[in-house]
Enzyme design. Structure first.
Site, mmCIF file in Angstrom:
data_model
loop_
_atom_site.group_PDB
_atom_site.id
_atom_site.type_symbol
_atom_site.label_atom_id
_atom_site.label_comp_id
_atom_site.label_asym_id
_atom_site.label_seq_id
_atom_site.Cartn_x
_atom_site.Cartn_y
_atom_site.Cartn_z
ATOM 1 N N THR A 146 3.873 -78.182 -21.732
ATOM 2 C CA THR A 146 5.026 -77.419 -21.241
ATOM 3 C C THR A 146 5.191 -77.770 -19.764
ATOM 4 O O THR A 146 4.444 -78.612 -19.230
ATOM 5 C CB THR A 146 4.775 -75.910 -21.346
ATOM 6 O OG1 THR A 146 3.708 -75.571 -20.441
ATOM 7 C CG2 THR A 146 4.386 -75.491 -22.768
ATOM 8 N N ALA A 176 -4.534 -72.202 -24.062
ATOM 9 C CA ALA A 176 -3.080 -72.423 -24.181
ATOM 10 C C ALA A 176 -2.344 -71.101 -24.075
ATOM 11 O O ALA A 176 -2.628 -70.153 -24.814
ATOM 12 C CB ALA A 176 -2.771 -73.091 -25.514
ATOM 13 N N THR A 221 -7.346 -62.015 -19.976
ATOM 14 C CA THR A 221 -7.130 -61.720 -18.564
ATOM 15 C C THR A 221 -7.398 -60.247 -18.256
ATOM 16 O O THR A 221 -7.230 -59.392 -19.136
ATOM 17 C CB THR A 221 -5.676 -62.072 -18.172
ATOM 18 O OG1 THR A 221 -5.378 -61.500 -16.904
ATOM 19 C CG2 THR A 221 -4.668 -61.533 -19.173
ATOM 20 N N ASP A 222 -7.733 -59.983 -17.006
ATOM 21 C CA ASP A 222 -7.929 -58.581 -16.603
ATOM 22 C C ASP A 222 -6.613 -57.797 -16.644
ATOM 23 O O ASP A 222 -6.614 -56.569 -16.654
ATOM 24 C CB ASP A 222 -8.567 -58.488 -15.210
ATOM 25 C CG ASP A 222 -7.753 -59.150 -14.104
ATOM 26 O OD1 ASP A 222 -6.717 -59.770 -14.399
ATOM 27 O OD2 ASP A 222 -8.173 -59.031 -12.927
ATOM 28 N N GLU A 223 -5.481 -58.525 -16.687
ATOM 29 C CA GLU A 223 -4.184 -57.831 -16.650
ATOM 30 C C GLU A 223 -3.943 -56.984 -17.901
ATOM 31 O O GLU A 223 -3.069 -56.119 -17.893
ATOM 32 C CB GLU A 223 -3.039 -58.831 -16.465
ATOM 33 C CG GLU A 223 -3.162 -59.587 -15.164
ATOM 34 C CD GLU A 223 -1.883 -60.289 -14.715
ATOM 35 O OE1 GLU A 223 -0.807 -59.981 -15.241
ATOM 36 O OE2 GLU A 223 -1.984 -61.148 -13.825
ATOM 37 N N TYR A 236 4.016 -60.513 -20.043
ATOM 38 C CA TYR A 236 2.895 -61.460 -20.120
ATOM 39 C C TYR A 236 1.622 -60.746 -20.558
ATOM 40 O O TYR A 236 0.959 -61.151 -21.524
ATOM 41 C CB TYR A 236 2.676 -62.140 -18.759
ATOM 42 C CG TYR A 236 1.299 -62.768 -18.621
ATOM 43 C CD1 TYR A 236 0.956 -63.907 -19.324
ATOM 44 C CD2 TYR A 236 0.324 -62.191 -17.791
ATOM 45 C CE1 TYR A 236 -0.311 -64.470 -19.221
ATOM 46 C CE2 TYR A 236 -0.946 -62.747 -17.675
ATOM 47 C CZ TYR A 236 -1.262 -63.882 -18.392
ATOM 48 O OH TYR A 236 -2.514 -64.425 -18.288
ATOM 49 N N ALA A 261 1.253 -57.892 -21.937
ATOM 50 C CA ALA A 261 1.386 -57.303 -23.279
ATOM 51 C C ALA A 261 1.123 -58.369 -24.341
ATOM 52 O O ALA A 261 0.483 -58.094 -25.362
ATOM 53 C CB ALA A 261 2.780 -56.701 -23.454
ATOM 54 N N SER A 262 1.594 -59.600 -24.075
ATOM 55 C CA SER A 262 1.365 -60.667 -25.059
ATOM 56 C C SER A 262 -0.121 -61.025 -25.112
ATOM 57 O O SER A 262 -0.676 -61.268 -26.183
ATOM 58 C CB SER A 262 2.229 -61.896 -24.760
ATOM 59 O OG SER A 262 1.790 -62.561 -23.590
ATOM 60 N N LYS A 263 -0.787 -61.046 -23.964
ATOM 61 C CA LYS A 263 -2.223 -61.362 -23.951
ATOM 62 C C LYS A 263 -3.017 -60.235 -24.634
ATOM 63 O O LYS A 263 -3.979 -60.491 -25.357
ATOM 64 C CB LYS A 263 -2.715 -61.556 -22.512
ATOM 65 C CG LYS A 263 -2.150 -62.767 -21.798
ATOM 66 C CD LYS A 263 -2.565 -64.103 -22.403
ATOM 67 C CE LYS A 263 -4.022 -64.442 -22.161
ATOM 68 N NZ LYS A 263 -4.332 -65.814 -22.671
ATOM 69 N N ASP A 276 10.395 -56.567 -4.489
ATOM 70 C CA ASP A 276 9.137 -56.481 -5.241
ATOM 71 C C ASP A 276 9.313 -56.989 -6.681
ATOM 72 O O ASP A 276 10.409 -56.925 -7.228
ATOM 73 C CB ASP A 276 8.648 -55.025 -5.265
ATOM 74 C CG ASP A 276 7.140 -54.942 -5.373
ATOM 75 O OD1 ASP A 276 6.493 -56.004 -5.523
ATOM 76 O OD2 ASP A 276 6.602 -53.824 -5.291
ATOM 77 N N HIS A 331 5.235 -54.271 -10.805
ATOM 78 C CA HIS A 331 4.168 -54.987 -10.097
ATOM 79 C C HIS A 331 2.856 -54.180 -10.090
ATOM 80 O O HIS A 331 2.765 -53.126 -9.447
ATOM 81 C CB HIS A 331 4.638 -55.222 -8.656
ATOM 82 C CG HIS A 331 3.862 -56.253 -7.918
ATOM 83 N ND1 HIS A 331 4.200 -56.651 -6.653
ATOM 84 C CD2 HIS A 331 2.763 -56.976 -8.250
ATOM 85 C CE1 HIS A 331 3.360 -57.563 -6.233
ATOM 86 N NE2 HIS A 331 2.470 -57.779 -7.191
#
Ligand code: NAD
Ligand code: TDX
Length: 367
Positions: free
Chosen positions: A37, A85, A137-139, A162, A164-166, A303, A307
């Site tokens: 990509t 990926a 991820t920690d997110e 992002y 939410a998808s992870k 912002d 965030h």
């Protein structure tokens, strides 16, 4: 002799991981599947592809491609899948989340399903030398207030499309472990920095803008906090977790290095200025830039929506169970990173001009 199936290996962390393991384990083979990509860049692993043609195979393709992933399992005896990926940039997910769901959720489901079928020995049993490692991820934990840390038991509360998808992928990985007994591992790392990071992310974007005398866009008040880890420490953690982590386990990875965004940006300005002034190798470059490397480039902008205020990892589980600890201090890692970008201006220019997209054709059509 183990075979690693590394997806997303032409991106930032994946390419660093390939460099790390190909050097560390002289007897392994690696199959890298990457869709290339905008974030995938074959120049990132060009050296390894040239130096180790028998140990590293690159395949351009999508993790959603069932036939292709099955072909990889049928052709190589895969021990480890390490799934890097992903669509990885939060700002892009705010603009358009669709491809995030396709790659980060459906792509993971495709990999899980094929791994389950190909590794299955019957009766929910698998070879004991296989692992499916999902790089998360920690997110996925959402945002922290002023105090506290994310542990593996923290609630999953993603705030961006992002994350939410992870988080959705993590739920699927968990489900394949619970339902099918697939030997999975999830790692959740904090913000990485280091060589080969695409210049849309905070640190390389700011380095590139400083070098070109462009404004440095700091979101909001600049007081959001991220917990920074040098990419090589992350790669070493993944390697150790593959060997020592428990199937079904979740491991947080972080190095207790919290900093506000504004402080990071000011550090980059200061260190870059120091390097240009004091290092003989950069004298020529410095001559053209002397007058504008200062904090006047900082521009506070609107912002980011939703965030997250603060991320901070509690890495005690991985330390206790796996024996991993970070080794690279931020003060050293950030100077090495700036030096890398200074020494690799061609790499940056290849990206900013868009020419890096021709790499695949150049490297593969004449083979
Ligand atoms: P990146 O954007 O630099 O690289 C992603 C790679 O995946 C690219 O090479 C891209 O071409 C490839 N890719 C994208 N969609 C694909 C698809 N459908 N099929 C095959 N390949 C595809 O990302 P990164 O920063 O290296 O992150 C790697 C992983 O680590 C991601 O899963 C990310 O969520 C996670 N992570 C990143 C950080 C960080 O700070 N960068 C921190 C924690 C976790
Ligand atoms: O121009 C900018 N200005 C700015 O203030 C950019 C690009 C970012 N920021 C802020 C937003 C964040 O608070 O800097 C911080 C870091 O931003 P990013 O580099 O976009 O990273 P982040 O959103 O924290 O997510 C990263 O870490 C976790 C990775 O991109 C994810 O893939 C990973 O999961």
């Amino acid at each position: 002799m183990k075979t690693y199936f590394v997806t997303g290996g032409a991106g930032f962390i994946g390419s660093n991981f390939i460099k790390y393991i190909i050097d560390k384990h002289q007897d392994i083979k690696i199959v890298c599947l990457d869709k290339l990509t905008y974030a995938g860049n074959l120049a990132n692993i060009e050296e390894e592809l040239n130096n180790y043609p028998d140990r590293l195979t690159f395949i351009k393709g999508d993790i959603n491609n069932q036939e292709l992933v099955e072909y990889i399992f049928d052709t190589w005896e895969i021990n480890y899948i390490v799934n890097f990926a992903a669509e990885s940039h939060v700002d892009r997910s705010i603009e358009d989340a669709e491809v995030f769901l396709k790659t980060n959720v459906l792509g993971v489901q495709n990999l899980l399903n094929i791994a389950k079928d190909k590794w299955d020995l019957g009766e929910r049993e698998y070879r004991n030398d296989v692992r499916f490692l999902q790089v998360s991820t920690d997110e996925v934990y959402g945002s922290l207030g002023k105090r506290g840390y994310f542990t593996e038991e923290s609630n999953i509360q993603p705030n961006s499309p992002y994350s939410a998808s992870k988080a959705s992928a993590d739920m699927l990985v968990r489900a394949y472990n619970e339902t099918h007994n697939l030997p999975t591992i999830i790692t959740r790392c904090s913000n990485n920095y280091g060589p080969y990071q695409f210049p849309e992310k905070l640190i390389p974007l700011m380095i590139n803008n400083i070098l070109n005398g462009k404004e440095l866009p700091v979101y909001g008040d600049g007081l959001n906090v991220r917990d920074w880890l040098y990419v090589k420490d992350h790669c070493r953690a993944i390697d150790m977790v593959l060997e020592k982590g428990k199937a079904g386990g979740v491991y947080n990875i972080g190095g207790h290095n919290e900093e506000t965004n504004i402080k990071i940006v000011k550090t980059l300005i200061k260190e870059l200025d120091n390097l240009l002034k004091e290092n003989e190798a950069y004298k020529e470059m410095a001559a053209t830039k002397d007058d504008y490397i200062n904090e006047s480039l900082i521009t506070f902008v609107k912002d980011r929506l939703g965030h997250d205020k603060r991320y901070a990892i509690d890495p005690s589980k991985i330390k206790k169970e796996v024996g991993w600890e970070p080794t690279i201090m931020f003060e050293d890692g950030i100077v090495d990173t700036i030096k890398w970008y200074l020494d690799n201006q061609d790499w940056l220019k290849l990206i900013t001009s868009g020419d890096y997209k021709n790499y695949y054709e150049e490297m593969y059509l004449d083979r």
